[in-house]
Write an enzyme that holds these catalytic residues in place. Structure first.
Site, mmCIF file in Angstrom:
data_model
loop_
_atom_site.group_PDB
_atom_site.id
_atom_site.type_symbol
_atom_site.label_atom_id
_atom_site.label_comp_id
_atom_site.label_asym_id
_atom_site.label_seq_id
_atom_site.Cartn_x
_atom_site.Cartn_y
_atom_site.Cartn_z
ATOM 1 N N GLU A 117 0.881 -1.176 0.000
ATOM 2 C CA GLU A 117 0.000 0.000 0.000
ATOM 3 C C GLU A 117 0.911 1.216 0.000
ATOM 4 O O GLU A 117 1.453 1.602 1.037
ATOM 5 C CB GLU A 117 -0.895 -0.016 1.251
ATOM 6 C CG GLU A 117 -1.944 -1.108 1.243
ATOM 7 C CD GLU A 117 -3.144 -0.785 0.347
ATOM 8 O OE1 GLU A 117 -3.334 0.396 0.002
ATOM 9 O OE2 GLU A 117 -3.878 -1.717 -0.017
ATOM 10 N N CYS A 134 -2.292 9.415 2.532
ATOM 11 C CA CYS A 134 -1.825 8.815 1.268
ATOM 12 C C CYS A 134 -2.727 9.163 0.099
ATOM 13 O O CYS A 134 -2.263 9.293 -1.023
ATOM 14 C CB CYS A 134 -1.690 7.317 1.422
ATOM 15 S SG CYS A 134 -3.194 6.545 1.991
HETATM 16 P P1 NAD Z 1 7.398 5.268 7.530
HETATM 17 O O1 NAD Z 1 8.611 6.108 7.614
HETATM 18 O O2 NAD Z 1 6.583 5.035 8.739
HETATM 19 O O3 NAD Z 1 7.810 3.896 6.876
HETATM 20 C C1 NAD Z 1 6.872 2.866 6.710
HETATM 21 C C2 NAD Z 1 7.390 1.605 7.340
HETATM 22 O O4 NAD Z 1 8.524 1.158 6.615
HETATM 23 C C3 NAD Z 1 7.836 1.781 8.787
HETATM 24 O O5 NAD Z 1 7.305 0.741 9.579
HETATM 25 C C4 NAD Z 1 9.341 1.742 8.703
HETATM 26 O O6 NAD Z 1 9.935 1.170 9.847
HETATM 27 C C5 NAD Z 1 9.585 0.864 7.503
HETATM 28 N N1 NAD Z 1 10.843 1.182 6.821
HETATM 29 C C6 NAD Z 1 11.306 2.415 6.553
HETATM 30 N N2 NAD Z 1 12.494 2.327 5.899
HETATM 31 C C7 NAD Z 1 12.759 0.999 5.769
HETATM 32 C C8 NAD Z 1 13.828 0.252 5.178
HETATM 33 N N3 NAD Z 1 14.865 0.858 4.601
HETATM 34 N N4 NAD Z 1 13.767 -1.093 5.239
HETATM 35 C C9 NAD Z 1 12.734 -1.714 5.816
HETATM 36 N N5 NAD Z 1 11.683 -1.064 6.392
HETATM 37 C C10 NAD Z 1 11.703 0.275 6.372
HETATM 38 O O7 NAD Z 1 6.369 5.855 6.498
HETATM 39 P P2 NAD Z 1 6.614 6.558 5.152
HETATM 40 O O8 NAD Z 1 7.261 5.618 4.197
HETATM 41 O O9 NAD Z 1 7.149 7.920 5.335
HETATM 42 O O10 NAD Z 1 5.031 6.670 4.823
HETATM 43 C C11 NAD Z 1 4.537 7.626 4.060
HETATM 44 C C12 NAD Z 1 4.185 7.013 2.719
HETATM 45 O O11 NAD Z 1 3.241 5.995 2.912
HETATM 46 C C13 NAD Z 1 3.558 7.992 1.780
HETATM 47 O O12 NAD Z 1 4.114 7.808 0.523
HETATM 48 C C14 NAD Z 1 2.103 7.594 1.776
HETATM 49 O O13 NAD Z 1 1.439 7.920 0.605
HETATM 50 C C15 NAD Z 1 2.200 6.120 1.987
HETATM 51 N N6 NAD Z 1 0.975 5.613 2.580
HETATM 52 C C16 NAD Z 1 0.220 4.781 1.850
HETATM 53 C C17 NAD Z 1 -0.972 4.311 2.357
HETATM 54 C C18 NAD Z 1 -1.829 3.382 1.577
HETATM 55 O O14 NAD Z 1 -2.703 2.798 2.181
HETATM 56 N N7 NAD Z 1 -1.623 3.222 0.287
HETATM 57 C C19 NAD Z 1 -1.370 4.693 3.630
HETATM 58 C C20 NAD Z 1 -0.548 5.537 4.360
HETATM 59 C C21 NAD Z 1 0.620 5.989 3.833
#
Ligand code: NAD
Length: 471
Positions: A226, A260
């Site tokens: 997602e 998102c």
């Molecule tokens: P975040 O920083 O919380 O990362 C998401 C998860 O990935 C965390 O649990 C983190 O620990 C893990 N993570 C981060 N880097 C990693 C790596 N190198 N290796 C393994 N795991 C790792 O969140 P984010 O990525 O900043 O989230 C924001 C993004 O999420 C936006 O792009 C948003 O659009 C998307 N999003 C999508 C949805 C959906 O349902 N499609 C919902 C919410 C957010």
């Protein structure tokens, strides 16, 4: 489980208290006891998960306030009630969802049993993101539980107060033999991903989505990703501009734009832009009064990195509304930027903050071309009364989902699967789809030993003769 037991398992400093190898192995062993296959057991866990929300509303709202200064109404509606409704749906429909299916049989299988069973995958890893840290962690987790899996939940370290609370409280409600919360940041998640899971459900950025996909490849683990992207809004002159502005600004302002499916940018003509700006200003006044900053109804940016990234996007741009920022509070005022060109930084990546660029287009055809030049977005929004143009856009673009004359609410309709396409993700959930995501549809053919059908099937046995082919 007792409260004391729970606090032993979890380290509130957000470092994993246990060796991931041991946790995964224990859950896999417990999965094979078939405990989670019992519908009665699953229902009890889902009821307990509902109780977790009901018992802890204030603590949950406090944690979300600490992480994002999320207004209480947003906590209740978008995090707690939203997830509770999804859990209720799973609970009420579980018997029906879990029932085997008996597809239509052809003549050759008339005497056979033909069945599809909905079986759990095994040990599921759910990795959540920080922006809706309750909803995005517990909605998929509930689906994995309903489907009969064991689950490891890895909440986002970027919403530490919520992650800590989940780690502390969930073991008081869910069986720790089958469901574990595993806290930690990138190193811990990287370590976790070295182990074999039977399904991974990831929510977060597209770039990390690629890392998860790569890690899942080692064991050919099925995944739901997602992800995010730049969700466009097209507005034409037939739209009711006051309503459109209110709906779009609401979608851009909830959770301070860190959603998102938030509308990322607007495509419209200069004439529409002029009307939109007038009504946008009115809408912001209506929502927040004369000044947004003191309003209790507007959140803050999650951390300094994201604040600095967003503040940088406001340099050297033409601001029509807003523009004020305050690093001490990580406050960014709802801001509308005009005369934005496709190559500018604002148009390179998902904005994920309360900044709304407007890109001028001359026609609906221009808007379609613009959308198709970018990656496939998670959502597409069209504001129009012109059904011909609406169909033209729908038939010539792609996106995870669409809302016509509104934003975001497409994800709240139970019957509509929520998920991306291309770089905005793969797989979907919500409603029944949440259950279906976490089950393997196992095909089962049952034959008997009666001799007549065996004779009928003897055509398949050697010796292969031309005569057999002719029948
Ligand atoms: P975040 O920083 O919380 O990362 C998401 C998860 O990935 C965390 O649990 C983190 O620990 C893990 N993570 C981060 N880097 C990693 C790596 N190198 N290796 C393994 N795991 C790792 O969140 P984010 O990525 O900043 O989230 C924001 C993004 O999420 C936006 O792009 C948003 O659009 C998307 N999003 C999508 C949805 C959906 O349902 N499609 C919902 C919410 C957010």
């Amino acid at each position: 489980t007792s409260k004391n037991e729970a606090s032993v398992v979890i380290d509130v400093n957000l470092t994993p208290a246990k060796d991931p190898e041991e946790v995964v192995a224990t859950l896999r062993k417990n999965f094979h006891t078939n405990k989670t296959r019992s519908l009665k057991f699953r229902k009890k866990q889902l009821k307990n998960l509902m109780r977790f929300f009901q018992d802890n509303v204030d603590d949950l709202c406090d944690a979300l306030y600490k992480d994002l200064r999320k207004p209480r109404t947003e906590c209740i509606t978008n995090e707690i009630e939203f997830t509770l409704n999804e859990i209720k749906n799973l609970l009420w429909n579980l018997d029906e969802y879990a029932n085997p299916e008996y597809p239509e049989k052809g003549f050759v299988n008339m005497l056979d049993g033909v069945e599809i069973r909905k079986e759990p995958y095994g040990v599921v890893l759910v990795i959540g993101s920080w922006n809706y840290p309750l909803n995005i962690a517990l909605n998929p987790m509930a689906g994995a539980i309903a489907a009969g899996n064991c689950v490891i939940l890895k909440p986002s370290e970027n919403a530490p107060a919520t992650a800590e609370l989940l780690a502390k409280l969930l073991p008081n409600y869910l069986s720790i033999d089958c469901y574990q919360v595993f806290c930690g940041g990138i190193p811990e998640t990287t370590e976790l991903l070295k182990h074999k899971f039977d399904y991974i459900f990831y929510t977060g950025s597209t770039s990390v989505g690629r890392i998860i996909h790569k890690a899942s490849n080692k064991y050919l683990t099925p995944v739901t990703l997602e992800l995010g992207g730049k969700s466009p809004v097209y507005i034409d002159e037939t739209a009711d501009m006051a309503i459109a502005a209110r709906r779009i600004l609401w979608g851009k302002c909830i959770n301070a734009g860190q959603t998102c499916v938030a509308p990322d940018y607007i495509l419209c003509t200069k004439k529409v832009e002029e009307q939109f700006l007038y009504h946008a200003e009115q809408a912001l006044k209506e929502f927040f009064g004369g000044s947004v900053k003191p309003s209790p109804d507007f959140g803050r940016i999650v951390n300094d990195n994201h604040f600095n990234r967003l503040a940088k996007l406001l340099k050297d741009v033409k601001i029509a509304i807003g523009g004020h920022t305050d690093p001490t509070e990580r406050f960014i005022c709802p801001t509308i930027v005009i005369d934005v060109l496709p190559g500018e930084p604002l148009m390179q990546e998902e904005i994920f903050g309360p900044i709304l660029p407007i890109v001028s287009v001359k026609s609906v055809k221009d808007a379609i071309d613009f959308i198709n030049e970018g990656e496939k977005p998670l959502a597409l929004y069209i504001f129009t009364k012109n059904s011909k143009d609406k169909e033209l856009i729908l038939n010539n673009t792609q996106s995870g989902g669409v809302a016509i004359n509104d934003v975001i609410l497409q994800i709240s309709v139970e019957g509509l699967p929520f998920g991306g396409i291309g770089s905005s993700g793969m797989g979907s959930y919500h409603g029944k789809q949440t259950f279906d995501t976490f089950v393997h549809r196992r095909s089962i053919l049952t034959k008997n030993f009666r001799t007549i059908p065996d004779k009928m099937h003897s055509l398949k046995y050697p010796p292969y003769t031309d005569a057999k082919l002719k029948i």
